[in-house]
Write a protein that holds these residues in place. Structure first.
Motif, PDB file in Angstrom:
ATOM      1  N   UNK A 105      -1.144  -5.511  -4.554  1.00 23.17           N
ATOM      2  CA  UNK A 105      -0.988  -4.070  -4.724  1.00 23.17           C
ATOM      3  C   UNK A 105      -2.111  -3.186  -4.565  1.00 23.17           C
ATOM      4  N   UNK A 106      -1.977  -2.303  -4.091  1.00 25.49           N
ATOM      5  CA  UNK A 106      -2.997  -1.008  -3.905  1.00 25.49           C
ATOM      6  C   UNK A 106      -3.332  -0.779  -5.474  1.00 25.49           C
ATOM      7  N   UNK A 107      -4.399  -0.331  -5.950  1.00 26.59           N
ATOM      8  CA  UNK A 107      -4.416  -0.296  -7.264  1.00 26.59           C
ATOM      9  C   UNK A 107      -3.685   0.903  -8.161  1.00 26.59           C
ATOM     10  N   UNK A 108      -3.513   2.162  -7.339  1.00 26.71           N
ATOM     11  CA  UNK A 108      -3.036   3.319  -8.040  1.00 26.71           C
ATOM     12  C   UNK A 108      -1.661   3.016  -7.931  1.00 26.71           C
ATOM     13  N   UNK A 141       0.249   0.641  -8.997  1.00 27.81           N
ATOM     14  CA  UNK A 141       0.636  -0.560 -10.091  1.00 27.81           C
ATOM     15  C   UNK A 141       1.288   0.461 -11.026  1.00 27.81           C
ATOM     16  N   UNK A 142       0.871   1.418 -11.602  1.00 25.36           N
ATOM     17  CA  UNK A 142       1.309   2.260 -12.593  1.00 25.36           C
ATOM     18  C   UNK A 142       1.893   3.561 -11.942  1.00 25.36           C
ATOM     19  N   UNK A 143       2.113   3.594 -10.814  1.00 27.46           N
ATOM     20  CA  UNK A 143       2.662   4.744 -10.365  1.00 27.46           C
ATOM     21  C   UNK A 143       4.191   5.064 -10.489  1.00 27.46           C
ATOM     22  N   UNK A 144       4.705   6.289  -9.777  1.00 29.49           N
ATOM     23  CA  UNK A 144       6.224   6.697 -10.350  1.00 29.49           C
ATOM     24  C   UNK A 144       7.226   5.679 -10.028  1.00 29.49           C
ATOM     25  N   UNK A 145       7.217   4.982  -9.141  1.00 34.14           N
ATOM     26  CA  UNK A 145       8.256   3.760  -8.661  1.00 34.14           C
ATOM     27  C   UNK A 145       7.965   2.439  -9.340  1.00 34.14           C
ATOM     28  N   UNK A 197       0.872  -1.144  -0.016  1.00 30.53           N
ATOM     29  CA  UNK A 197       0.164  -0.051  -0.156  1.00 30.53           C
ATOM     30  C   UNK A 197       0.915   1.203  -0.187  1.00 30.53           C
ATOM     31  N   UNK A 198       0.186   2.320  -0.223  1.00 22.45           N
ATOM     32  CA  UNK A 198       1.116   3.618  -0.254  1.00 22.45           C
ATOM     33  C   UNK A 198       1.635   3.808   1.011  1.00 22.45           C
TER      34      UNK A 198
END
Length: 318
Positions: free
Chosen positions: A283-286, A288-292, A258-259
């Motif tokens: 993984x928390x949805x957002x 998955x394609x975040x900056x990391x 999670x974040x």
């Protein structure tokens, strides 16, 4: 299983069945070749002539979209002829043995078989019985190995983090059923990763994993603490034949990234996943394609890595 089966007497790849036992120099050669081919296919013309006149057969006894299509693209970008065999509709469902299938397809003058099978050791079986000059590439066999996924994970880590000897890598999730985890551990250990961690509930940790060079953690916070890389594994519901987990929700509560849990990682840590993702589980949805996240980049790198393996096995020169 014969550990020397996949290497020729002069040290070249004959087949690719597992990363276990491969020399560091050979792994680096594959990664270097992938980098070269990645650069060569960045322009509008993505097709190279390295395997023109060769025939590659994708022989998948298990369903797959991502792996099969990236192998197909890899072969096509090298100008090979590609046949995708729908095994469920083939003679194997009528009682033809694996050996019969192999010999029948060899008679069609195939140069390489890319094989995915639910049974551990199936790729080794094919390699042991393959005709001279016919190569076997393991696209995943049971819980045993998924060497090209391991290689593309190594490629991703090297490209974005550099020297393995400085890195702590945490592999999180269904370690027990994961051929990806085993291939990653073999590759990371061979290339000298500083620390390899496996993070999961006790029911999803296989016996003997520590002997492979991994440290076991049953706490996500402890397992992520100071890690440079986190590789999340898909919770493989189709392989979980017993009561390994109370529920998917409980797994996410205890082991999902999670974040808020990112704070345990190093600030510049990267997030990876072999796919497909169970959103809201591993993984928390957002995120998955975040900056990391490098999850989409892994798919791209997978094509170059598989091109590199095919080119090296079939003896093509760039």
């Amino acid at each position: 299983m014969n550990p020397n089966l996949q290497i020729t007497p002069d040290g070249r790849l004959r087949h690719l069945l597992t990363l276990e036992g491969l020399e560091p120099a050979l792994l680096r050669q594959i990664l270097d070749k992938a980098e070269e081919l990645d650069a060569a296919t960045q322009g509008p013309e993505k097709k190279l002539g390295l395997l023109r006149g060769r025939t590659v057969i994708n022989l998948f006894f298990e369903p797959s979209t991502r792996t099969r299509t990236t192998f197909e693209l890899a072969a096509q970008r090298l100008s090979a002829d590609v046949l995708n065999l729908q095994v469920s509709a083939s003679s194997t469902s009528k009682g033809e043995t694996l050996l019969d299938t192999l010999k029948t397809l060899e008679a069609m003058q195939a140069d390489m078989f890319v094989i995915r099978h639910e049974a551990s050791g199936a790729a080794h079986f094919f390699a042991e019985h393959a005709a001279p000059g016919v190569a076997i590439l393991n696209a995943g066999d049971g819980r045993h190995a998924h060497p090209t996924q391991g290689l593309l994970d190594l490629y991703t880590i090297r490209k974005h983090k550099g020297d393995f000897r400085q890195l702590t890598v945490a592999i999180v999730g269904d370690i027990l059923h994961s051929r990806v985890a085993r291939s990653d551990i073999h590759g990371l250990r061979t290339l000298g990763a500083k620390e390899i961690r496996v993070v999961a509930p006790p029911t999803l940790i296989p016996a003997g994993i520590e002997a492979m060079g991994a440290k076991v953690y049953h706490s996500l916070a402890a397992g992520l603490d100071g890690a440079d890389v986190v590789i999340l594994l898909r919770l493989q519901k189709e392989r979980m034949l017993g009561a390994f987990l109370p529920s998917l929700g409980e797994f996410h509560r205890d082991f999902g990234l999670t974040r808020e849990r990112l704070r345990h990682l190093k600030p510049d840590a990267i997030i990876m996943h072999p796919g497909p993702i169970n959103r809201g589980v591993e993984i928390e949805g957002d995120l998955a394609y975040g900056e990391r996240s490098l999850i989409l980049q892994q798919v791209q790198y997978g094509i170059s890595v598989r091109m590199a393996v095919m080119a090296l096995i079939l003896g093509a020169e760039a």
